[in-house]
Scaffold this motif. Structure first.
Motif, PDB file in Angstrom:
ATOM      1  N   VAL A 220       0.838  -1.203   0.000  1.00 58.80           N
ATOM      2  CA  VAL A 220       0.000   0.000   0.000  1.00 58.80           C
ATOM      3  C   VAL A 220       0.872   1.251   0.000  1.00 58.80           C
ATOM      4  O   VAL A 220       0.603   2.215  -0.723  1.00 58.80           O
ATOM      5  N   ASN A 221       1.943   1.230   0.778  1.00 60.91           N
ATOM      6  CA  ASN A 221       2.837   2.393   0.830  1.00 60.91           C
ATOM      7  C   ASN A 221       3.608   2.574  -0.470  1.00 60.91           C
ATOM      8  O   ASN A 221       3.861   3.703  -0.892  1.00 60.91           O
ATOM      9  N   VAL A 222       4.014   1.459  -1.110  1.00 58.63           N
ATOM     10  CA  VAL A 222       4.635   1.560  -2.429  1.00 58.63           C
ATOM     11  C   VAL A 222       3.661   2.194  -3.407  1.00 58.63           C
ATOM     12  O   VAL A 222       4.019   3.074  -4.196  1.00 58.63           O
ATOM     13  N   LEU A 223       2.407   1.770  -3.324  1.00 60.62           N
ATOM     14  CA  LEU A 223       1.350   2.304  -4.189  1.00 60.62           C
ATOM     15  C   LEU A 223       1.183   3.812  -3.970  1.00 60.62           C
ATOM     16  O   LEU A 223       1.085   4.593  -4.927  1.00 60.62           O
ATOM     17  N   LYS A 224       1.172   4.228  -2.703  1.00 61.36           N
ATOM     18  CA  LYS A 224       1.029   5.659  -2.387  1.00 61.36           C
ATOM     19  C   LYS A 224       2.200   6.462  -2.950  1.00 61.36           C
ATOM     20  O   LYS A 224       2.021   7.560  -3.491  1.00 61.36           O
ATOM     21  N   ASN A 247       9.638  -8.017  -3.267  1.00 59.42           N
ATOM     22  CA  ASN A 247       9.726  -7.797  -1.832  1.00 59.42           C
ATOM     23  C   ASN A 247       9.321  -6.340  -1.604  1.00 59.42           C
ATOM     24  O   ASN A 247      10.121  -5.421  -1.801  1.00 59.42           O
ATOM     25  N   TRP A 248       8.067  -6.135  -1.215  1.00 51.78           N
ATOM     26  CA  TRP A 248       7.535  -4.769  -1.140  1.00 51.78           C
ATOM     27  C   TRP A 248       8.243  -3.947  -0.076  1.00 51.78           C
ATOM     28  O   TRP A 248       8.411  -2.738  -0.238  1.00 51.78           O
ATOM     29  N   LYS A 249       8.649  -4.587   1.008  1.00 50.72           N
ATOM     30  CA  LYS A 249       9.359  -3.864   2.074  1.00 50.72           C
ATOM     31  C   LYS A 249      10.675  -3.320   1.530  1.00 50.72           C
ATOM     32  O   LYS A 249      11.031  -2.161   1.800  1.00 50.72           O
ATOM     33  N   ARG A 250      11.396  -4.131   0.758  1.00 55.35           N
ATOM     34  CA  ARG A 250      12.676  -3.672   0.241  1.00 55.35           C
ATOM     35  C   ARG A 250      12.490  -2.603  -0.835  1.00 55.35           C
ATOM     36  O   ARG A 250      13.282  -1.668  -0.930  1.00 55.35           O
ATOM     37  N   ILE A 251      11.440  -2.751  -1.644  1.00 48.75           N
ATOM     38  CA  ILE A 251      11.152  -1.716  -2.645  1.00 48.75           C
ATOM     39  C   ILE A 251      10.850  -0.401  -1.939  1.00 48.75           C
ATOM     40  O   ILE A 251      11.320   0.664  -2.345  1.00 48.75           O
ATOM     41  N   LEU A 252      10.059  -0.486  -0.868  1.00 46.68           N
ATOM     42  CA  LEU A 252       9.715   0.710  -0.100  1.00 46.68           C
ATOM     43  C   LEU A 252      10.972   1.329   0.510  1.00 46.68           C
ATOM     44  O   LEU A 252      11.148   2.547   0.485  1.00 46.68           O
ATOM     45  N   ASP A 253      11.842   0.485   1.059  1.00 48.54           N
ATOM     46  CA  ASP A 253      13.098   0.980   1.632  1.00 48.54           C
ATOM     47  C   ASP A 253      13.953   1.669   0.570  1.00 48.54           C
ATOM     48  O   ASP A 253      14.598   2.688   0.845  1.00 48.54           O
ATOM     49  N   THR A 254      13.951   1.112  -0.639  1.00 47.19           N
ATOM     50  CA  THR A 254      14.724   1.712  -1.723  1.00 47.19           C
ATOM     51  C   THR A 254      14.178   3.085  -2.078  1.00 47.19           C
ATOM     52  O   THR A 254      14.944   4.042  -2.273  1.00 47.19           O
ATOM     53  N   MET A 255      12.860   3.189  -2.147  1.00 46.58           N
ATOM     54  CA  MET A 255      12.237   4.476  -2.466  1.00 46.58           C
ATOM     55  C   MET A 255      12.499   5.497  -1.357  1.00 46.58           C
ATOM     56  O   MET A 255      12.769   6.672  -1.633  1.00 46.58           O
ATOM     57  N   ASP A 256      12.435   5.023  -0.099  1.00 45.11           N
ATOM     58  CA  ASP A 256      12.737   5.912   1.030  1.00 45.11           C
ATOM     59  C   ASP A 256      14.203   6.341   1.004  1.00 45.11           C
ATOM     60  O   ASP A 256      14.531   7.491   1.311  1.00 45.11           O
ATOM     61  N   PHE A 257      15.068   5.405   0.642  1.00 47.94           N
ATOM     62  CA  PHE A 257      16.492   5.706   0.539  1.00 47.94           C
ATOM     63  C   PHE A 257      16.731   6.817  -0.488  1.00 47.94           C
ATOM     64  O   PHE A 257      17.454   7.780  -0.226  1.00 47.94           O
ATOM     65  N   LEU A 258      16.113   6.703  -1.631  1.00 49.31           N
ATOM     66  CA  LEU A 258      16.286   7.718  -2.674  1.00 49.31           C
ATOM     67  C   LEU A 258      15.732   9.061  -2.220  1.00 49.31           C
ATOM     68  O   LEU A 258      16.286  10.119  -2.542  1.00 49.31           O
TER      69      LEU A 258
END
Length: 565
Positions: A220-224, A247-258
């Protein structure tokens, strides 16, 4: 074990098949079955040729058996019989195919009931070699597992291709034991997020774990985040491939990292439009590989952050490839990591822009050896880029000219800070400060406008050059946190300029814990910033968490709130 014909009632529910996998077997009705196991020709088994007619008759017999004898629906029986070639191959191996195939198979099945789960799972895209661990124990009839069939039909009726359901069963068997109506509700829950039915089908096919438990919060957070970047619901499905798992958690972490690195929404949007696989394929692995390669060179983490901010193009497919190739070339010819780090820090744009020839080609063209090429790079990196670049569209001379111009802007800024031109101190400062001269000036002015006098900022920057390697927005957030969270004056950073170099998560966590203790009289007021931030995690917990009975619970709450926000 197959029963002897002379004793047809002997163990009638046991059958053992020799499993073989055949790829790209074309069946009647132009259906094609593929799997990744080892292959052999579908026209024969055990050296005995099997005619197309025999295979067609075997399909018809299996269909009649499943539908008329075992009462499966016409649709299920037909699909299974047309898409389980390996099972049919083994079934045909039990009879003499030179005789009446239909009569022989009917007679065989009369005395040897089959394990229906074998052709069923094979028809869903699973290889025979995968079946042993997936077959239910003590069951051979599909109708005996009505819950599995019910959930299977829910997926089919929703529109998920049967050939993909095997992967779903293998990766998320839990969804096939849901009570009536539960799986339907989970699929609809994702539609309620604003996703189209076709997108939901694609997502749950490649990532069936989305259907386990409640709606996946990380997804959901990746979607947002994607929507925030302007990527609408109708386009989201286009960024995902059924060939991959996510792995949605890791994708989210990557987006947060950027985001933490300093990528603006516009830059992130462009990144997803031009190279979404960098973040999605391997669930962000490529970003971390690139980041890790730079850290291994000994470049400070904050410097790496700065390099990402100053060169957002680094994450494009072409630039990433050019940069990694350059690093491989430097290592191949024997350059030390410190030398490579220096080139990366000062010539990132060149490394990203130039598509380089291989070192062997360059050495051959110049008739020199690796150590000589290494010496050329040490003396004049610009010359190397000019000699080794394959690109003719935008010449190395143009890039070098731009690179020189940026260096002059940075030099002008450092001269205004009081550095002496051509001094060793100036040379060291040029390597430490990242960004164009106008960007460094903007960040410097940000500190002055916040309330520090010019001389204090100059002194602070000389002590901690990394302060100006952050974006203006990040610096402003840290200034705001100091004033609004702690109530400290900005002058508190002068004796401890490293405060402005810590990441926001550490600052927020520790400040909130300190304020909580201070409000309860368990910590002295106006402690120095270094006391709060510079100590290790272990010492912080000892002196700022465990000192209060409710401290550990509060510390856990602060950290959990941060991770869920």
């Amino acid at each position: 074990m197959v029963c002897e014909k002379s004793n047809p009632i002997c163990n009638p529910f046991s059958i053992s098949f020799k499993i073989r996998c055949f790829c790209s077997i074309r069946l009647t009705h132009n259906l094609k079955f593929s799997c990744s196991c080892s292959t052999q020709s579908h026209s024969s088994f055990s050296g005995i040729p099997v005619s197309r007619t025999a295979r067609t008759e075997a399909q018809d017999v299996l269909f009649e058996y499943l539908h008329s004898t075992r009462s499966l629906s016409i649709t299920d029986a037909e699909y299974i019989s047309k898409n389980s070639p390996n099972f049919l191959q083994n079934l045909l191996s039990k009879i003499d195919t030179e005789k009446d195939v239909t009569r022989s198979l009917n007679k065989y099945l009369m005395y040897n009931p089959i394990n229906e789960f074998e052709p069923f799972f094979e028809s869903l895209g699973l290889c025979p070699s995968e079946l042993s661990s997936l077959l239910p124990r003590h069951l051979i009839f599909l109708s005996d597992d009505h819950v599995l069939l019910e959930n299977f039909h829910v997926l089919c009726n929703y529109g998920i291709p049967r050939i993909k359901i095997g992967k779903m069963y293998k990766e998320a068997r839990e969804i096939f034991i849901y009570e009536y109506g539960l799986l339907d509700s989970k699929l609809l829950a994702y539609e309620k997020l604003g996703l189209s039915k076709s997108t939901v089908i694609k997502l749950v096919s490649c990532c069936p774990s989305l259907l386990i438990g409640g709606v996946d919060n990380d997804f959901v957070n990746v979607l947002k985040n994607l929507r925030r970047l302007g990527i609408g619901n109708d386009r989201i499905g286009g960024y995902f491939s059924c060939r991959d798992s996510y792995n949605w958690k890791r994708i989210l972490d990557t987006m947060d990292f950027l985001d933490k690195v300093g990528y603006r929404e516009e830059q992130l949007c462009n990144l997803f439009k031009t190279n979404p696989l960098l973040v999605l394929e391997g669930s962000g692995k490529k970003v971390y590989v690139l980041f890790g390669r730079l850290l291994k060179l000994g470049i400070d983490m904050n410097e790496v952050y700065s390099l990402f901010v100053q060169n957002p193009q680094i994450l494009s497919a072409k630039c990433e490839k050019n940069l990694l190739r350059s690093l491989d070339i430097f290592l191949y010819i024997g350059m030390g990591v410190e030398e490579i780090a220096n080139i990366v820090s000062n010539h990132m744009e060149l490394l990203c822009s130039c598509s380089l020839k291989g070192p062997k080609t360059v050495c051959k063209d110049l008739d020199i050896k690796k150590d000589s090429l290494c010496q050329i790079i040490r003396q004049d990196p610009m010359k190397f880029f000019s000699l080794a670049s394959k690109s003719k569209v935008r010449s190395s001379k143009q890039i070098v000219s731009e690179d020189h111009s940026k260096k002059m802007e940075k030099t002008a800024f450092l001269l205004r800070l009081g550095y002496v031109e051509n001094s060793d101190e100036m040379m060291r400062a040029l390597k430490k400060f990242r960004g164009r001269g106008d960007q460094l000036q903007e960040r410097f002015d940000c500190l002055v406008q916040a309330g520090l006098d010019y001389n204090s900022v100059s002194s602070l920057i000389k002590q901690a050059p990394m302060v100006l390697n952050q974006t203006k927005d990040v610096i402003e957030k840290k200034i705001d946190c100091l004033a609004n969270c702690l109530g400290y004056p900005l002058a508190a950073v002068v004796p401890f300029p490293a405060y402005l170099c810590y990441d926001m998560e550490r600052i927020n966590h520790r400040f909130r814990m300190y304020v909580w203790l201070r409000d309860r009289g368990a910590a002295k007021p106006m402690l120095s910033l270094s006391t709060i931030l510079a100590c290790s995690d272990t010492r912080f917990v000892k002196y700022f968490v465990d000192v209060h009975p409710e401290g550990p619970a509060m510390w856990e709450s602060i950290r959990n709130a941060s991770s869920s926000s």
